[in-house]
Design an enzyme around this catalytic site. Structure first.
Site, PDB file in Angstrom:
ATOM      1  CG  MET A  61      -1.917  -1.259   1.387  1.00 16.53           C
ATOM      2  SD  MET A  61      -3.422  -0.904   2.152  1.00 16.53           S
ATOM      3  CE  MET A  61      -2.826  -0.690   3.805  1.00 16.53           C
ATOM      4  CG  HIS A  96       6.651  -1.860   2.334  1.00 13.70           C
ATOM      5  ND1 HIS A  96       6.607  -0.838   2.980  1.00 13.70           N
ATOM      6  CD2 HIS A  96       5.616  -2.621   2.275  1.00 13.70           C
ATOM      7  CE1 HIS A  96       5.558  -0.682   3.472  1.00 13.70           C
ATOM      8  NE2 HIS A  96       4.778  -1.665   3.242  1.00 13.70           N
ATOM      9  CD  GLN A 124       5.130 -15.032  10.181  1.00 16.01           C
ATOM     10  OE1 GLN A 124       5.068 -15.405   9.159  1.00 16.01           O
ATOM     11  NE2 GLN A 124       4.723 -15.255  10.986  1.00 16.01           N
ATOM     12  CB  SER A 171       4.062  -0.569  10.886  1.00 18.44           C
ATOM     13  OG  SER A 171       2.852  -0.150  10.315  1.00 18.44           O
TER      14      SER A 171
HETATM   15  P1  AMP Z   1       1.386  -3.085   3.549  1.00 18.07           P
HETATM   16  O1  AMP Z   1       2.022  -2.098   2.623  1.00 18.07           O
HETATM   17  O2  AMP Z   1       1.114  -2.392   5.026  1.00 18.07           O
HETATM   18  O3  AMP Z   1       0.217  -3.573   3.027  1.00 18.07           O
HETATM   19  O4  AMP Z   1       2.247  -4.020   3.361  1.00 18.07           O
HETATM   20  C1  AMP Z   1       2.843  -4.640   2.137  1.00 18.07           C
HETATM   21  C2  AMP Z   1       3.543  -6.087   2.536  1.00 18.07           C
HETATM   22  O5  AMP Z   1       4.649  -5.480   3.161  1.00 18.07           O
HETATM   23  C3  AMP Z   1       2.778  -7.052   3.349  1.00 18.07           C
HETATM   24  O6  AMP Z   1       3.048  -8.466   2.739  1.00 18.07           O
HETATM   25  C4  AMP Z   1       3.296  -6.964   4.653  1.00 18.07           C
HETATM   26  O7  AMP Z   1       3.284  -8.228   5.442  1.00 18.07           O
HETATM   27  C5  AMP Z   1       4.859  -6.693   4.351  1.00 18.07           C
HETATM   28  N1  AMP Z   1       5.453  -5.656   5.667  1.00 18.07           N
HETATM   29  C6  AMP Z   1       4.983  -4.670   6.157  1.00 18.07           C
HETATM   30  N2  AMP Z   1       5.592  -4.439   7.040  1.00 18.07           N
HETATM   31  C7  AMP Z   1       6.637  -5.387   7.243  1.00 18.07           C
HETATM   32  C8  AMP Z   1       7.806  -5.507   8.057  1.00 18.07           C
HETATM   33  N3  AMP Z   1       8.036  -4.814   8.950  1.00 18.07           N
HETATM   34  N4  AMP Z   1       8.741  -6.763   7.783  1.00 18.07           N
HETATM   35  C9  AMP Z   1       8.353  -7.483   6.780  1.00 18.07           C
HETATM   36  N5  AMP Z   1       7.420  -7.370   6.004  1.00 18.07           N
HETATM   37  C10 AMP Z   1       6.723  -6.326   6.008  1.00 18.07           C
END
Ligand code: AMP
Length: 285
Positions: free
Chosen positions: A31, A38, A149, A186
């Site tokens: 996102m 990411h 994860q 995050s």
């Molecule tokens: P998002 O942009 O929050 O939808 O995340 C996109 C992808 O990045 C998802 O598969 C999340 O699980 C992964 N992701 C987000 N934060 C982390 C993190 N700290 N470590 C590993 N993967 C992450």
């Protein structure tokens, strides 16, 4: 510059050409508001495949009416710069109308696994997630897709969907990337003010204490859960949404972690909802 593509048919055509030429395609759905977590996914995709597509789409369908869709951080230019250095080959950044045109009516519901944890407090969230991921799979048709994860329930839901609907996409799940003090990275961490940022350390501290208990030989879920709740309870600004110990694949509660389990939690620090988790794997004695 890597191409940033908003048009569904254009990215479909590019990916189809690659696939027809025998090139393996990797997809990393995000996102945006990208961080090192990411980028670790992008690097994994780069190692495993030959053409890495990163999607950036703040998916309205996975946000509830009272959630942070409007204020969710967006920084496409910054994201593209980071992606370039991490090895991505193309960015797919559609708008909402491209993904959900007028009259859109088809949704994917993964049952059972979506009832607990985040699914309990975010009704419709995983329906939105499963649907957008299925759409991205249909457009990009990746050989491998990489998920984090960090969102353990999401990874389980996607794996279930791929198996159940015979999607033929390999799902790779990458470990959680953390800040030096343990806080899981995050996009939402930027909502935290300095005091809250300090308080947010309690999530990882609680997980670490659970792990220490396990090392002492405690495998009773209720005892581990009590310890986690008491650690979080020591921080006045932290409100627990859930602390659960579940089977990592089925996301159903387990009363004992001897066979391995997922400890997952959601905690509100002020107005910011944070999630984190840890796989509890007992040492062989
Ligand atoms: P998002 O942009 O929050 O939808 O995340 C996109 C992808 O990045 C998802 O598969 C999340 O699980 C992964 N992701 C987000 N934060 C982390 C993190 N700290 N470590 C590993 N993967 C992450």
């Amino acid at each position: 510059m890597i191409p940033v593509i908003g048009d569904r048919e254009e990215i479909r055509r590019i990916c189809e050409e690659k696939r027809n030429a025998g090139i393996r395609i990797g997809l990393v759905p995000t996102m945006g508001a990208l961080h090192e977590g990411h980028l670790s996914l992008v690097r994994r995709a780069y190692e495993r495949t030959d053409f890495v597509v990163v999607s950036i789409f703040v998916n309205p369908a996975q946000f509830g009416p009272a959630e942070d869709l409007d204020r969710y951080p967006r920084d496409l230019d910054g994201d593209v710069r980071l992606l370039e250095s991490a090895g991505a080959h193309a960015v797919f950044a559609p708008d909402s109308r491209t993904m959900y045109p007028e009259g859109y009516s088809t949704w994917i519901t993964v049952e059972r696994l979506t009832e607990g944890l985040c699914g309990a407090s975010r009704p419709g969230h995983f329906r939105g997630v499963a649907t957008i991921v299925a759409k991205l799979f249909n457009i990009v048709r990746p050989h491998t897709a990489v998920f984090g994860q960090k969102d353990a329930q999401q990874a389980a839901v996607i794996q279930r969907m791929v198996r159940d609907l015979d999607m033929g996409v390999e799902i790779d799940v990458a470990p959680i990337v953390r800040e030096p003090d343990g806080l899981a990275m995050s996009s939402r961490n930027r909502y935290l003010n300095p005091r809250e940022r300090e308080e947010a350390r309690v999530l990882h501290r609680a997980l670490t204490e659970a792990e220490a208990l396990l090392r002492e030989g405690v495998t009773d879920s209720a005892a581990i859960r009590r310890r986690v709740l008491s650690v979080i309870g020591s921080i006045p600004g932290a409100t627990v949404e859930y602390v659960e110990i579940v089977d990592a694949g089925d996301i159903v509660p387990v009363s004992d972690v001897s066979g391995g389990a997922l400890l997952a939690l959601a905690v509100h620090i002020g107005n910011t909802r944070l999630i984190d988790n840890m796989l509890l794997i007992p040492e062989k004695r």
